[in-house]
Design a protein around this motif. Sequence first.
Motif, PDB file in Angstrom:
ATOM      1  N   HIS A  91       0.863  -1.190   0.000  1.00 14.45           N
ATOM      2  CA  HIS A  91       0.000   0.000   0.000  1.00 14.45           C
ATOM      3  C   HIS A  91       0.894   1.232   0.000  1.00 14.45           C
ATOM      4  CE1 HIS A  91      -4.152   1.464   0.548  1.00 14.45           C
ATOM      5  NE2 HIS A  91      -3.566   2.527   1.062  1.00 14.45           N
ATOM      6  N   SER A  92       0.431   2.258  -0.706  1.00 12.69           N
ATOM      7  CA  SER A  92       1.199   3.509  -0.771  1.00 12.69           C
ATOM      8  C   SER A  92       0.469   4.578   0.040  1.00 12.69           C
ATOM      9  CB  SER A  92       1.302   3.931  -2.231  1.00 12.69           C
ATOM     10  OG  SER A  92       1.469   5.321  -2.341  1.00 12.69           O
ATOM     11  N   THR A  93       1.254   5.513   0.599  1.00 14.57           N
ATOM     12  CA  THR A  93       0.614   6.601   1.346  1.00 14.57           C
ATOM     13  C   THR A  93       0.064   7.672   0.405  1.00 14.57           C
ATOM     14  OG1 THR A  93       2.752   7.682   1.619  1.00 14.57           O
ATOM     15  CG2 THR A  93       2.021   6.235   3.410  1.00 14.57           C
ATOM     16  N   LEU A 123      -7.691  10.618  -2.952  1.00 15.49           N
ATOM     17  CA  LEU A 123      -7.733  11.176  -1.596  1.00 15.49           C
ATOM     18  C   LEU A 123      -7.019  12.530  -1.650  1.00 15.49           C
ATOM     19  CD1 LEU A 123      -8.603  10.427   1.314  1.00 15.49           C
ATOM     20  CD2 LEU A 123      -6.347   9.427   1.634  1.00 15.49           C
ATOM     21  N   TYR A 174     -12.780   7.659   5.057  1.00 10.72           N
ATOM     22  CA  TYR A 174     -11.896   7.967   3.923  1.00 10.72           C
ATOM     23  C   TYR A 174     -12.579   8.958   2.979  1.00 10.72           C
ATOM     24  CZ  TYR A 174      -8.605   6.540   0.167  1.00 10.72           C
ATOM     25  OH  TYR A 174      -7.640   6.499  -0.814  1.00 10.72           O
ATOM     26  N   ARG A 177     -12.791  12.343   4.691  1.00  4.77           N
ATOM     27  CA  ARG A 177     -11.485  13.025   4.744  1.00  4.77           C
ATOM     28  C   ARG A 177     -11.108  13.594   3.385  1.00  4.77           C
ATOM     29  NH1 ARG A 177      -7.702   8.686   5.960  1.00  4.77           N
ATOM     30  NH2 ARG A 177      -6.084  10.257   6.063  1.00  4.77           N
ATOM     31  N   LEU A 188      -4.381   9.447  11.337  1.00  6.79           N
ATOM     32  CA  LEU A 188      -5.486   9.042  10.449  1.00  6.79           C
ATOM     33  C   LEU A 188      -4.979   8.186   9.290  1.00  6.79           C
ATOM     34  CD1 LEU A 188      -7.598  12.335  10.390  1.00  6.79           C
ATOM     35  CD2 LEU A 188      -8.169  10.181  11.528  1.00  6.79           C
ATOM     36  N   ILE A 189      -3.813   8.521   8.761  1.00 10.89           N
ATOM     37  CA  ILE A 189      -3.282   7.718   7.642  1.00 10.89           C
ATOM     38  C   ILE A 189      -2.966   6.304   8.141  1.00 10.89           C
ATOM     39  CG2 ILE A 189      -1.386   7.466   5.992  1.00 10.89           C
ATOM     40  CD1 ILE A 189      -1.252  10.530   5.785  1.00 10.89           C
ATOM     41  N   SER A 192      -6.219   4.441   8.746  1.00  6.88           N
ATOM     42  CA  SER A 192      -6.914   4.182   7.481  1.00  6.88           C
ATOM     43  C   SER A 192      -6.260   3.019   6.741  1.00  6.88           C
ATOM     44  CB  SER A 192      -6.887   5.458   6.629  1.00  6.88           C
ATOM     45  OG  SER A 192      -7.263   5.182   5.315  1.00  6.88           O
ATOM     46  N   ILE A 193      -4.939   3.131   6.552  1.00  3.10           N
ATOM     47  CA  ILE A 193      -4.255   2.089   5.766  1.00  3.10           C
ATOM     48  C   ILE A 193      -4.325   0.748   6.493  1.00  3.10           C
ATOM     49  CG2 ILE A 193      -1.998   1.304   4.913  1.00  3.10           C
ATOM     50  CD1 ILE A 193      -1.323   4.197   4.269  1.00  3.10           C
ATOM     51  N   LYS A 196      -7.697  -1.535   6.977  1.00  3.18           N
ATOM     52  CA  LYS A 196      -8.116  -2.434   5.895  1.00  3.18           C
ATOM     53  C   LYS A 196      -7.083  -3.516   5.625  1.00  3.18           C
ATOM     54  CE  LYS A 196      -7.352   1.360   2.573  1.00  3.18           C
ATOM     55  NZ  LYS A 196      -7.572   2.650   3.209  1.00  3.18           N
TER      56      LYS A 196
HETATM   57  N1  URA Z   1      -4.065   5.493   1.748  1.00  6.06           N
HETATM   58  C1  URA Z   1      -5.089   5.167   2.574  1.00  6.06           C
HETATM   59  O1  URA Z   1      -5.694   4.106   2.435  1.00  6.06           O
HETATM   60  N2  URA Z   1      -5.445   6.021   3.552  1.00  6.06           N
HETATM   61  C2  URA Z   1      -4.808   7.185   3.757  1.00  6.06           C
HETATM   62  O2  URA Z   1      -5.169   7.898   4.679  1.00  6.06           O
HETATM   63  C3  URA Z   1      -3.733   7.533   2.900  1.00  6.06           C
HETATM   64  C4  URA Z   1      -3.386   6.668   1.898  1.00  6.06           C
END
Ligand code: URA
Length: 445
Positions: A91-93, A123, A174, A177, A188-189, A192-193, A196
């Motif tokens: 996963h990437s930020t 996002l 998500y 935001r 929060l990041i 969020s990441i 899931k």
């Molecule tokens: N990817 C995500 O799933 N959530 C975030 O907050 C940033 C990147």
Amino acid sequence: MSMPNDQGAPHDARTIIAGLRAGLPPAPAALDWFAAGLASGEVSDAQAGAFAMAICLNGLGPAGRVALTRAMQNSGEQLHWDLPGPVVDKHSTGGIGDCTSLLLAPALAACGAYVPMISGRGLGHTGGTLDKLESIPGLRTDRTTDQLRSQLAQTRCAIIAASPQIAPADRRLYAIRDVTATVDSIDLITASILSKKLAAGLEGLVLDVKFGSGAFMKTEQQARALAQALVSTAQGAGCMTTALITDMSQPLAPAAGNALEVIAVMETLTGTAVNAALWDLTAALGGEALALGGLAADAADGAARIEQALQSGAAAEYFGHMIAAQGGPADFVDRWPDRLPSAPVTLDFNSPLDGFIGAIDTESLGHIVVQLGGGRLRQGAPINPSVGLSNLAAIGTTVEPGQPLARVHAATKAQAEAALKQLAAAYTITDQAPDLPPLIIGRIT
Ligand code: URA
């Protein structure tokens, strides 16, 4: 829903938000209540937006961050797998022109891994894997858990959305935001990441933590702090995790926009026009994932395996199976140029000067794509998959007056002309050749 708080009173969103606003992180039980309320609808959009803003401004601290991640993970089902290979993911930020997930899921599958990739939409100024994938006609990313299970058994990879079953709290927060300027918070990041990714039952996770003008973390120091938070939270939850800290001072692929990035992916998968940065980062991230999953001796061996999967066409084959399994055209890998939508207006942005491309305000490029209709300014707004930017010149390119530096793809001429003006402000032309930013800056494991 009325679980009691520490004083025995039932939890409520207003009290939780007021505490956060005063800089008092809520107790884990209050965060559990809030995440469940996000999933059930008991918490309203306004309350969710205020909650996110209070966290952006005051933070949760390390313990609160872990508690929010757990609460959001537990807002839905936890997946467990019994498959004849390791279950890994990346996963990437978030960034611009970052379409590595579309290459990596099938490349990992071609190397023997199983990849239940739960991804996000656009996002803030950044693009989203789901929006990119949905530019393929007919393709669905809203899969049930049963559909995910049967697809994984069949094609080894799937790229799907958080759902009412998996990470429903993130699904809701998500989207809120995205349109409330509440993305760039480490807490929060992380929640969020990882909510899931942990719910997906992974054995290994690779994180691409980006920094620079197109990322949410603008400095290397911020990116390192985010990477530490992500890795320690994920490891604490029992998921082997490695983070690479990577450059986002310019777009990764030379395109930004949904269908335009799928074109960059297809060119790489089919070998018609391989972009070096996209290729190298995909190999590096994939190498780490294969090493975590025990399918490679180490990250370097894993990277070589990913490159082989890309070169041999095996990754393209898995990509084609995944697209068809999710409702896209069965002949997509052979016929992608005919299948993807294109915008009616294209205009080139030409260099006004001679010199070098010294810097790019990459976040601005993302805002241009959003304003062209490729992202959302309102929750749930439809997006236009065909618009965006292509042929983006990279930092260090030698330029002369009139040389095209980017191509705008727009729905109308007026929108294209507005984008040209913003591009002029986003590109800095210098007399001296700049230092080229390295692609991978660090690794945290
Ligand atoms: N990817 C995500 O799933 N959530 C975030 O907050 C940033 C990147």
